[in-house]
Design a protein around this motif. Structure first.
Motif, PDB file in Angstrom:
ATOM      1  N   THR A 145      -3.141   7.671  -5.571  1.00 51.60           N
ATOM      2  CA  THR A 145      -3.738   7.314  -4.283  1.00 51.60           C
ATOM      3  C   THR A 145      -5.185   6.857  -4.459  1.00 51.60           C
ATOM      4  OG1 THR A 145      -2.332   8.979  -3.236  1.00 51.60           O
ATOM      5  CG2 THR A 145      -4.211   8.190  -1.961  1.00 51.60           C
ATOM      6  N   ALA A 146      -5.943   7.610  -5.239  1.00 49.28           N
ATOM      7  CA  ALA A 146      -7.356   7.253  -5.467  1.00 49.28           C
ATOM      8  C   ALA A 146      -7.460   5.914  -6.202  1.00 49.28           C
ATOM      9  CB  ALA A 146      -8.047   8.358  -6.266  1.00 49.28           C
ATOM     10  N   GLU A 167     -14.128   8.876  -7.039  1.00 47.66           N
ATOM     11  CA  GLU A 167     -12.947   9.624  -6.575  1.00 47.66           C
ATOM     12  C   GLU A 167     -11.828   9.602  -7.616  1.00 47.66           C
ATOM     13  OE1 GLU A 167     -12.749  11.636  -3.905  1.00 47.66           O
ATOM     14  OE2 GLU A 167     -14.877  11.177  -3.711  1.00 47.66           O
ATOM     15  N   GLU A 195     -19.018   0.493  -2.311  1.00 51.49           N
ATOM     16  CA  GLU A 195     -17.685   1.069  -2.040  1.00 51.49           C
ATOM     17  C   GLU A 195     -16.917   1.303  -3.345  1.00 51.49           C
ATOM     18  OE1 GLU A 195     -15.829   1.506   1.000  1.00 51.49           O
ATOM     19  OE2 GLU A 195     -17.682   1.357   2.149  1.00 51.49           O
ATOM     20  N   MET A 205       0.850  -1.200   0.000  1.00 51.50           N
ATOM     21  CA  MET A 205       0.000   0.000   0.000  1.00 51.50           C
ATOM     22  C   MET A 205       0.882   1.246   0.000  1.00 51.50           C
ATOM     23  SD  MET A 205      -2.913   0.671  -0.346  1.00 51.50           S
ATOM     24  CE  MET A 205      -2.979   2.371  -0.840  1.00 51.50           C
ATOM     25  N   ASN A 236      -5.283   3.449  -6.076  1.00 55.27           N
ATOM     26  CA  ASN A 236      -4.962   2.371  -5.129  1.00 55.27           C
ATOM     27  C   ASN A 236      -6.178   2.021  -4.277  1.00 55.27           C
ATOM     28  OD1 ASN A 236      -2.314   1.981  -5.929  1.00 55.27           O
ATOM     29  ND2 ASN A 236      -1.437   3.361  -4.395  1.00 55.27           N
ATOM     30  N   THR A 237      -6.907   3.040  -3.853  1.00 53.55           N
ATOM     31  CA  THR A 237      -8.116   2.790  -3.063  1.00 53.55           C
ATOM     32  C   THR A 237      -9.150   2.034  -3.892  1.00 53.55           C
ATOM     33  OG1 THR A 237      -7.738   4.801  -1.789  1.00 53.55           O
ATOM     34  CG2 THR A 237      -9.958   3.903  -1.718  1.00 53.55           C
ATOM     35  N   GLU A 268      -8.219  -1.546  -4.001  1.00 60.53           N
ATOM     36  CA  GLU A 268      -8.537  -2.202  -2.716  1.00 60.53           C
ATOM     37  C   GLU A 268     -10.029  -2.512  -2.616  1.00 60.53           C
ATOM     38  OE1 GLU A 268      -7.310  -0.124   0.931  1.00 60.53           O
ATOM     39  OE2 GLU A 268      -5.687   0.723  -0.282  1.00 60.53           O
ATOM     40  N   LYS A 269     -10.827  -1.536  -2.973  1.00 62.11           N
ATOM     41  CA  LYS A 269     -12.287  -1.713  -2.870  1.00 62.11           C
ATOM     42  C   LYS A 269     -12.765  -2.757  -3.872  1.00 62.11           C
ATOM     43  CE  LYS A 269     -12.674   1.439   0.294  1.00 62.11           C
ATOM     44  NZ  LYS A 269     -12.813   1.000   1.711  1.00 62.11           N
ATOM     45  N   ALA A 303     -15.321   4.805  -4.735  1.00 69.38           N
ATOM     46  CA  ALA A 303     -13.887   4.890  -5.051  1.00 69.38           C
ATOM     47  C   ALA A 303     -13.674   5.231  -6.523  1.00 69.38           C
ATOM     48  CB  ALA A 303     -13.194   3.574  -4.702  1.00 69.38           C
TER      49      ALA A 303
END
Lengths: 154, 154
Positions: free
Chosen positions: A116-117, A139, A132, A1, A119-120, A123-124, A136
């Motif tokens: 960063t967005a 974003e 979710e 991460m 990567n989120t 993850e989601k 994401a």
């Protein structure tokens, strides 16, 4: 991460160390466009499955698409905005606004936000929680738009 | 971590479900070329740093490049070889051999091999062991070549 700082630092490092690499400006423009274009295709797949619902949701596809977006977003695409790539070269057209090249620090910040967005989103996507993923995804879209509004010509 | 079977199944699923999606053949050709081109740039970065040594080794760059290669290799690029994309369309040229489209099962197998090798490269890149990265990189290169030799026109 990756943390925001790592991502930003990464963009900066990559830009610094690779922009002068043995790649001519035409090829840099074509390669950055390839990266953005492939990201856009993958954004489109998630949009169709999670936002529009025009294609049935498929966990594996959404996850693969999100991983691709995150990987490209963190691949150091900033290195492909090297000297000589601020205008069209023959048939190779760029839609980067010339002001981009005078605001590289701001661009690195915006690119860091995208990383960063993304990567989120990855993850989601791995969790399979569509609500979710939807948030994401939005974003990530905002980080694309933030840069396009400032530095992409129509 | 994807198994070979998952990767193969993934390619097949993606090809089946997305090839007929609302993307015209020209755009499919351009998008698959974008994916391969962006992979090639990232292969080049690893080659320069780990094989040739023409650029100083940078762990973060190599890891990011390997992640990008793996993500694109597993992104379902097979979906972009849909009907109508087997020959040039106006200015949009393809270097895919027409025989590719008659051997989709073999192509899916070769694509699966690429995905698996690319996942291994990403794993090795994360460890920072250059000797292991070198071997894993060579294996990815073999999977590229295996498909190019059969299905890519010069």
């Amino acid at each position: 991460m990756k943390t925001v700082m790592t991502t930003l630092l990464g963009s900066a490092l990559l830009a610094a160390s690779l922009s002068a690499a043995a790649m001519d400006p035409e090829k840099q423009i074509e390669t950055r466009q390839a990266g953005f274009s492939y990201m856009a295709w993958n954004m489109g797949k998630i949009k169709a499955q999670v936002i529009d619902g025009s294609v049935e949701y498929n966990q594996q596809q959404v996850e693969a698409a999100a991983n691709t977006i995150a990987a490209i977003a963190n691949s150091g695409i900033g290195a492909l905005f090297g000297p000589g790539t601020e205008k069209d070269i023959g048939d190779v057209r760029t839609s980067a606004d010339p002001s981009l090249f005078e605001n590289m620090q701001d661009v690195a910040q915006l690119a860091g936000n995208m990383g960063t967005a993304a990567n989120t989103l990855a993850e989601k996507a791995a969790t399979g929680d569509q609500s979710e993923i939807r948030m994401a995804f939005a974003e990530v879209g905002k980080t694309c738009k933030a840069c396009h509004d400032k530095y992409k010509m129509d």
